[in-house]
Design an enzyme around this catalytic site. Sequence first.
Site, PDB file in Angstrom:
ATOM      1  N   LYS A  82      13.843  18.055  15.338  1.00 19.27           N
ATOM      2  CA  LYS A  82      12.704  18.548  16.117  1.00 19.27           C
ATOM      3  C   LYS A  82      13.119  19.608  17.149  1.00 19.27           C
ATOM      4  O   LYS A  82      14.310  19.854  17.351  1.00 19.27           O
ATOM      5  CB  LYS A  82      11.988  17.365  16.803  1.00 19.27           C
TER       6      LYS A  82
HETATM    7  C1  LIG Z   1       9.176  13.616  12.752  1.00 22.37           C
HETATM    8  C2  LIG Z   1       7.748  13.270  12.680  1.00 22.37           C
HETATM    9  C3  LIG Z   1       7.264  12.021  13.081  1.00 22.37           C
HETATM   10  C4  LIG Z   1       8.154  10.860  13.381  1.00 22.37           C
HETATM   11  O1  LIG Z   1       8.985  11.075  14.420  1.00 22.37           O
HETATM   12  P1  LIG Z   1      10.141   9.990  14.706  1.00 22.37           P
HETATM   13  O2  LIG Z   1      10.551  10.332  16.082  1.00 22.37           O
HETATM   14  O3  LIG Z   1      11.204  10.242  13.673  1.00 22.37           O
HETATM   15  O4  LIG Z   1       9.530   8.654  14.581  1.00 22.37           O
HETATM   16  C5  LIG Z   1       5.906  11.815  13.116  1.00 22.37           C
HETATM   17  N1  LIG Z   1       5.054  12.780  12.752  1.00 22.37           N
HETATM   18  C6  LIG Z   1       5.474  13.971  12.306  1.00 22.37           C
HETATM   19  C7  LIG Z   1       4.462  15.008  11.948  1.00 22.37           C
HETATM   20  C8  LIG Z   1       6.839  14.250  12.237  1.00 22.37           C
HETATM   21  O5  LIG Z   1       7.257  15.426  11.764  1.00 22.37           O
END
Ligand SMILES: *Cc1c(COP(=O)(O)O)cnc(C)c1O
Length: 375
Positions: free
Chosen positions: A181
């Site tokens: 992210k």
């Molecule tokens: C990465 C992601 C998540 C989950 O995030 P985590 O921190 O790994 O639980 C949820 N929604 C979207 C759209 C994502 O890309």
Amino acid sequence: MKVEFFLPNITTDDKKSVLKVLDSGFLSTWNTVKRFEDDLAKYLRAEYAVGTMSCTAALHLCLLTVGVGRGDEVITTPLSFVATANAIELAGAKPVFVDVEKDTGIIDVSKIEKAITKKTKAIIPVHLYGHMCDMKALSKLAKRFKLPIIEDSAHAIEAERDGIKPGELSYAACFSFHSLKNITSGEGGAIVVHDEELARRLKILRLHGLVRTASDQYKKVYRHNEMECLGWKYNMNEIQAALLVSQLKRIDKQWGKRHQLVANYDKGFRNNPAIATMKTLSGTKHAHHLYTILVPSDQRDELLQEFQQRGIGVAINYTTIPLMKYYREKYGYKMGDFPVAEYIGSRTITLPFYPRLTKKEQDYVIKVVNELVKV
Ligand SMILES: *Cc1c(COP(=O)(O)O)cnc(C)c1O
């Protein structure tokens, strides 16, 4: 040439920030988590932020505070990472998918009203790739039906639309700091809310339902703890927070680098009739989480292998959720149920995209993609 799909951008300052915490004696939820929560709330013009282990945990907790459970429905998008729908399943409810817009891939707000039933308890829009949903229109609709909106803002920490940031017009917004992210602590998440009591409940629910945290007990005169309700083990730790406090300081600078990379890619593919790119609607500040292209669906899977053979890391974001085995078997979804999401899902390829990507690497990606993707 080898171009990695993704490389995190961890600086010397980030490492120093972590070392400081490691030497501090406090590694679980403590002052640095509090500091990150304050900084994040400030960055998002929000009142309160709550650090969690992941965005999935954040979404799950928000649904619990709404009271979502067995027999309930939650409206969301079919074009997202599985975590979005999984959080609804974790809460015991049924995800009801509403198809997306072709130009952006985000949920088509004009189609939501038809999906609302007596069982609908909440709406989870996803600001896909960093492009915000029309929160003004969505919040108007949600108010009319008295439904809370929980934003999946995993891609959208820097995003704005019509001057609105994630969390400003909703019940809560959830963020992810997973390693891919925009800012990352390896794993991590946060919830942003306006309501003090809601923030308090989320903090209790993220740690077993206990009223006092370890830091409360240490800093003040010792008092026995009380467990108010059954909670989860979803609290963020100091190491995660140290990485995030440090990265939040340069979040806009990193965004600027990705903004330039988008301009380069867009320009590079502009004259290729076999490639379509996603649009950014006017009035929108795109958070630029992922850079995706659409290629002819009959060539897509072969292209993935060819790109990899030429040293280019690629991914698919996303195969539609209802067509995943679990959802197909549980709810009987089939091809054709969400035609726009499937259109994108069967054509999309995600290209290498991160601040450390060099001009030389990007030029190589553009050259190879244009060579291989033809009408
Ligand atoms: C990465 C992601 C998540 C989950 O995030 P985590 O921190 O790994 O639980 C949820 N929604 C979207 C759209 C994502 O890309």
